[in-house]
Write an enzyme that holds these catalytic residues in place. Structure first.
Site, mmCIF file in Angstrom:
data_model
loop_
_atom_site.group_PDB
_atom_site.id
_atom_site.type_symbol
_atom_site.label_atom_id
_atom_site.label_comp_id
_atom_site.label_asym_id
_atom_site.label_seq_id
_atom_site.Cartn_x
_atom_site.Cartn_y
_atom_site.Cartn_z
ATOM 1 N N ASP A 37 0.831 -1.201 0.000
ATOM 2 C CA ASP A 37 0.000 0.000 0.000
ATOM 3 C C ASP A 37 0.871 1.258 0.000
ATOM 4 O OD1 ASP A 37 -2.151 -1.661 0.075
ATOM 5 O OD2 ASP A 37 -2.680 -1.276 2.173
ATOM 6 N N GLU A 38 1.992 1.184 0.718
ATOM 7 C CA GLU A 38 2.890 2.339 0.808
ATOM 8 C C GLU A 38 3.477 2.680 -0.561
ATOM 9 O OE1 GLU A 38 6.811 3.823 3.347
ATOM 10 O OE2 GLU A 38 6.227 1.707 3.352
ATOM 11 N N SER A 63 -34.574 -8.733 -20.042
ATOM 12 C CA SER A 63 -34.731 -9.593 -18.867
ATOM 13 C C SER A 63 -34.633 -11.048 -19.318
ATOM 14 C CB SER A 63 -36.096 -9.359 -18.210
ATOM 15 O OG SER A 63 -36.231 -8.017 -17.821
ATOM 16 N N LYS A 106 -25.322 -16.468 -11.571
ATOM 17 C CA LYS A 106 -26.166 -15.269 -11.570
ATOM 18 C C LYS A 106 -25.955 -14.555 -10.242
ATOM 19 C CE LYS A 106 -30.846 -13.711 -12.633
ATOM 20 N NZ LYS A 106 -30.998 -12.796 -11.482
ATOM 21 N N ARG A 125 -29.798 -0.049 -15.406
ATOM 22 C CA ARG A 125 -30.684 -0.745 -16.338
ATOM 23 C C ARG A 125 -31.934 0.080 -16.653
ATOM 24 N NH1 ARG A 125 -35.061 -3.965 -16.789
ATOM 25 N NH2 ARG A 125 -34.922 -5.701 -18.233
ATOM 26 N N GLU A 169 -22.886 -7.009 -13.455
ATOM 27 C CA GLU A 169 -23.576 -6.831 -12.181
ATOM 28 C C GLU A 169 -22.655 -6.115 -11.198
ATOM 29 O OE1 GLU A 169 -27.527 -7.902 -10.854
ATOM 30 O OE2 GLU A 169 -26.448 -7.963 -12.761
#
Length: 650
Positions: A30-31, A79, A110, A131, A165
């Site tokens: 991270d540094e 859909s 899904k 959507r 998604e």
């Protein structure tokens, strides 16, 4: 830092981010990341014109939006039809096998989240939209850019819509809710609810804190030449998106069932909520030849997981009064956890259902939730009764206003428009598209005005002033003036719209038009016999009308005075080749179906949902199905959009 060094640093940061957020395989600490990130940021502050579009600094915007703009998808977001067991899946596969042998199926888990459409042009993320209604969503580009698993740029340079998604892992969802609880904020019901809410933040810095992930599952507009859907998605995932460990291809029902069983076994332990499996024909040319029904692709289905069942205890049965005045019994439950959501209420639909299922207060019941927001009670458990149970009495008077209720076989309704429980939702309906069609007065605006006590009735809409709105959050001068103009423009509205806006039970758009054209402005003075004489009107419709008009007579007179509706008689409609004709609309059109329906209504045409000998014309778009064949068999005149518009005079 020089410009070339800056560009190399961006590539390095994006590579590190991909390994951290997408591949779960960190390449730097991270540094190290923070140190290089701040060097890039410092260069951009000194050289703002050289800032690269794919820089990680572009992920968090500092602009807070007033509202979301609407955004049209290039291709509709369809859909999927659901199948729930092996027998239904087998029947679906047998339909597919009529179109070829040795078919290959592409399988994907899904995920339970919020769908998002990403538009890339020349390799850059141009737009992201929810959507919405499948044609038009809300643009959430700034928020999408904060999601680390959405690449700001991809190596593919052609225009493409990538769909997937947005999800929140279960652990991050729990942390988010604990933080909200500590701040005294409302808790999200489940990870899907949290993902959808996070995407719709006007402040993108809030979205950035929500740990959203984007998992691609398909495409919209795409010119990429590929015959295999699985291969297409593998190529898209290689652009820097998250890959699914469960995606694969199968040839048989047994192979599909094996993966389905594996997914169910991991349902509880998998870090992201799953609610089933998506099955598609892998052959893209075959997909295109099969096309779509009115709402879904023929070449794909969602194989849903079995419903989750829990036992719960009914502590009480409350009465809820909705917009139309319908009184719905609601079970108040001893709280139970289903898929991480605490459930304490469940609809009982009506008193007929309570009787059929023999449900009593203090009963133990079986509760299910299968991807639905609202849990359902499927049965009571009489064997567990201990003598404390009480039957729920059918009410005779409204629990809110005390007025006598309209009671039919299954329907119980408060007919009083002034009933406090009805008012807010009545105003929403009154302003809606098929009613007065007041542009800019949507659900949330009505709720805000009502909660701020700017309106307490439908009539209050017509006395709103600029000063009532100018200090409300989100209301600027242009928005206020547009709203006040839209309200003013309702004067002289067609009478049928006014009648439809009243929200009378059993009286929809068609019935409202028949009442308006037959009786005119005196419709509220007519009798049961008058209404029964109308074509297509039955006893329930006439009863509902008479009850409503008696209770709200003075109110209707007052509203008629305010609005002075226009009575459009059938003989005053403009002449057209479609006047008094019956049309059916099918296939995918360049504009929404409602656009054509409104055009036809203006010239006195009837729009039907099914083709018959009485059908005069079929308006046919792309990927038409059985309606086209039936029209051909019956010799019905078939029009494409161009022919329709020429006949109409557009």
């Amino acid at each position: 830092m020089q410009h070339l060094e800056y560009l190399k640093a961006i590539d390095t940061l994006n590579l590190w981010a991909k390994h951290y957020y997408v591949l779960d395989d960190p390449l730097a600490s991270d540094e190290e990341y923070d140190l290089l990130y701040h060097k890039v940021k410092e260069f951009e502050e000194k050289n703002p014109t050289l800032c690269a579009k794919n820089s990680p600094t572009q992920r968090v915007g500092d602009k807070i939006l007033d509202s979301f703009n609407k955004s049209s998808h290039i291709e509709r977001m369809w859909s999927l039809d659901d199948v729930f067991d092996t027998a239904e899946l087998k029947a679906w596969m047998e339909r597919m096998e009529k179109y070829g042998s040795n078919l290959l199926y592409s399988l994907d888990p899904k995920f339970d989240g919020a769908s998002l459409n990403l538009l890339y042009e020349d390799g850059n993320l141009i737009k992201a939209a929810t959507r919405g209604d499948a044609f038009i969503g809300e643009e959430v580009t700034q928020n999408a850019k904060t999601i680390q698993s959405i690449p700001l740029s991809i190596p593919y340079k052609e225009r493409i819509e990538i769909r997937g998604e947005c999800v929140i892992p279960k652990d991050d969802f729990e942390i988010l809710n604990k933080e909200r609880e500590a701040r005294g904020e409302n808790l999200f019901a489940n990870p899907r609810n949290a993902a959808a809410g996070s995407l719709r933040q006007l402040d993108s810095s809030i979205t950035a804190k929500r740990k959203l992930q984007f998992i691609p599952w398909g495409v919209g507009y795409c010119s990429m030449q590929e015959d295999s859907f699985f291969a297409l998605m593998e190529k898209i995932r290689s652009f820097g998106f998250i890959s699914s460990p469960f995606s694969k291809t199968c040839k048989s029902l047994e192979e599909i069932q094996e993966l389905y069983t594996k997914l169910i076994a991991q349902r509880d332990t998998y870090p992201i909520m799953l609610d089933g499996m998506v099955i598609r024909l892998d052959d893209i040319p075959l997909q295109k030849s099969l096309g779509f029904t009115i709402k879904s692709p023929r070449f794909a289905c969602a194989y849903k997981f079995p419903a989750l069942e829990k036992r719960a205890k009914i502590l009480d049965i409350a009465l809820q009064v909705g917009r139309s005045g319908v009184v719905t019994p609601v079970a108040i439950l001893e709280p139970v956890l289903i898929e991480g959501a605490k459930v304490s209420r469940a609809t009982l639909h009506n008193f007929d259902e309570i009787s059929k299922k023999d449900i009593q207060i203090n009963d133990s019941v079986i509760l299910i939730r299968s991807g639905d927001v609202i849990p359902k009670i499927i049965k009571s458990l009489p064997a567990l009764r201990d003598g404390t149970q009480k039957k729920c009495k059918i009410p005779t008077h409204c629990p809110i206003c005390g007025k006598e209720l309209l009671i039919e076989e299954k329907l119980i309704k408060c007919q009083n428009l002034n009933c406090e429980a009805r008012v807010k939702n009545s105003i929403i309906h009154f302003a809606s598209k098929k009613a007065l069609n007041i542009d800019g007065l949507g659900d949330k605006i009505v709720e805000l005005l009502y909660d701020m006590e700017k309106i307490k009735s439908i009539e209050d809409l017509f006395s709103l002033k600029f000063s009532d709105l100018e200090n409300l959050e989100g209301f600027k001068e242009k928005k206020i003036n547009n709203l006040l103009k839209a309200i003013k423009d309702t004067k002289g509205v067609d009478l049928w719209r006014f009648i439809n806006a009243l929200g009378i039970e059993h009286i929809g758009e068609g019935a409202s038009k028949k009442i308006a054209s037959t009786f005119g402005l005196d419709f509220y003075l007519k009798t049961h016999e008058d209404f029964m004489a109308l074509e297509g009107f039955g006893c329930e419709m006439a009863n509902s009308l008479v009850e409503f008009l008696e209770v709200n007579k003075e109110r209707i007179i007052n509203l008629l005075t305010l609005l002075t509706p226009n009575v459009q008689k059938e003989d005053s409609l403009p002449s057209s080749p479609f006047s008094n004709k019956t049309l059916v609309i099918t296939g995918t059109l360049s504009q929404k179906r409602e656009f054509y329906e409104e055009l036809l209504e203006k010239v006195g045409a009837k729009v039907s949902s099914s083709v018959s000998k009485k059908t005069d014309f079929l308006l046919c778009g792309e990927d038409a199905g059985s309606k086209l064949k039936k029209a051909q068999d019956l010799g019905v005149k078939i029009l494409n959009e161009k022919e329709f518009k020429e006949m109409y005079g557009l």
